[in-house]
Design an enzyme around this catalytic site. Structure first.
Site, short mmCIF file in Angstrom:
data_model
loop_
_atom_site.label_atom_id
_atom_site.label_comp_id
_atom_site.label_asym_id
_atom_site.label_seq_id
_atom_site.Cartn_x
_atom_site.Cartn_y
_atom_site.Cartn_z
N TYR A 20 0.84 -1.20 0.00
CA TYR A 20 0.00 0.00 0.00
C TYR A 20 0.88 1.25 0.00
O TYR A 20 0.65 2.19 -0.77
CB TYR A 20 -0.94 -0.01 1.22
CG TYR A 20 -1.73 1.26 1.34
CD1 TYR A 20 -2.79 1.53 0.46
CD2 TYR A 20 -1.40 2.23 2.28
CE1 TYR A 20 -3.50 2.71 0.53
CE2 TYR A 20 -2.11 3.42 2.36
CZ TYR A 20 -3.15 3.66 1.49
OH TYR A 20 -3.84 4.84 1.55
N GLU A 42 -11.57 5.34 5.07
CA GLU A 42 -11.08 6.28 6.10
C GLU A 42 -12.12 6.42 7.21
O GLU A 42 -11.76 6.58 8.38
CB GLU A 42 -10.74 7.64 5.49
CG GLU A 42 -9.53 7.63 4.56
CD GLU A 42 -8.20 7.32 5.22
OE1 GLU A 42 -8.12 7.26 6.47
OE2 GLU A 42 -7.21 7.14 4.49
N TRP A 50 -4.66 1.75 10.49
CA TRP A 50 -4.84 1.59 9.05
C TRP A 50 -4.58 0.14 8.64
O TRP A 50 -5.24 -0.38 7.75
CB TRP A 50 -3.92 2.56 8.29
CG TRP A 50 -4.16 2.54 6.82
CD1 TRP A 50 -3.25 2.23 5.85
CD2 TRP A 50 -5.37 2.86 6.11
NE1 TRP A 50 -3.82 2.32 4.60
CE2 TRP A 50 -5.13 2.70 4.74
CE3 TRP A 50 -6.65 3.24 6.53
CZ2 TRP A 50 -6.10 2.92 3.76
CZ3 TRP A 50 -7.61 3.47 5.56
CH2 TRP A 50 -7.34 3.30 4.19
#
Length: 195
Positions: A20, A42, A50
Site C-alpha cells: 500500500y 477512512e 490503518w
C-alpha cells in the site's frame, strides 16, 4: 531500510502495508469510484489502525458491492442489518449507516460538479501539494485545508469526515505527498506528479 534496500517512511514490517505504501499512498487518484472507496475506508479507520482496515479491505469490497456508491446508496435497513452481522468487516452500525449516507451525498456532489474528482481536486488547484517533511514531528494530523473540506462535506450531508479523517484521506488519494524526504517514494511522486 527494508530487506529490498529501499528506505521507506513506514510500512516495511508487513507485506500488505508495504504494498500500500509503495503503490498507493500519496499517488493522485482521479477515479470517482476509488475516491468513494477511500471515503468509506477512512471512515472505517476512525479509532482503528490503518493496517486493521487494509486487512479487511477485500472483505469490504465484497460486502459493499465493489465500493459502488450507486448500489450502496440504495441499501435498505434490512441490508444494513445484514452488514452489521458480517464478521468479516468492522460491525459498527454507525459507520455502516454512514457509508450508505455518504454514498447518497457523494452522488449529489457528482451531480452538482460533474464528478467528485472535479469537486475535490479544485481545493488544491488540481495539483497535489508536495510537502518536504524530514520527520513525522513536522507533520500535523489536520490542516486548515482538511478542516475546510471536512466542514463543507458535513454541510453536504457526509459523516465521519472530521479534519483528521480528511487529512488522512488527502494523503490516501494523493492530494498531498507526505512521504518523508528520506523515503524513496517521495522523490518518485514529486517527479511524476509535482509538475
Amino acid at each position: 531500510m527494508a530487506s529490498d534496500g529501499k528506505t521507506r517512511c513506514w510500512g516495511d514490517k508487513d507485506p500488505l502495508t508495504m504494498a500500500y505504501h509503495d503503490e498507493e499512498w500519496g499517488v493522485p487518484v482521479h477515479d470517482d469510484k476509488v475516491l468513494y472507496e477511500f471515503i468509506l475506508l477512512e471512515g472505517v479507520q476512525a479509532g482503528l489502525s490503518w493496517s486493521t482496515v487494509l486487512k479487511r479491505r477485500e472483505n469490504y469490497r465484497r460486502a459493499f458491492d465493489g465500493f459502488d456508491p450507486v448500489k450502496i446508496a440504495e441499501y435498505t435497513p434490512a441490508k444494513i442489518d445484514e452488514l452489521v452481522q458480517d464478521a468479516s468487516i468492522i460491525r459498527n452500525r454507525r459507520k455502516i449507516e454512514s457509508h450508505v449516507n455518504n454514498a447518497k451525498a457523494f452522488l449529489k456532489v457528482q451531480e452538482e460538479h460533474g464528478s467528485f474528482d472535479e469537486y475535490l481536486w479544485a481545493y488544491v488547484d488540481h495539483r497535489p501539494i508536495m510537502n518536504e517533511f524530514t520527520s513525522w514531528k513536522e507533520m500535523s494530523a489536520e490542516t486548515d485545508l482538511s478542516k475546510r473540506i471536512g466542514k463543507d462535506l458535513k454541510k453536504r450531508g457526509f459523516s465521519f469526515v472530521g479534519p483528521i479523517i480528511m487529512y488522512a484521506y488527502m494523503q490516501s488519494v494523493g492530494m498531498v505527498n507526505d512521504h518523508l524526504t528520506s523515503c524513496f517514494r517521495w522523490r518518485e511522486i514529486k517527479e511524476q506528479y509535482g509538475g
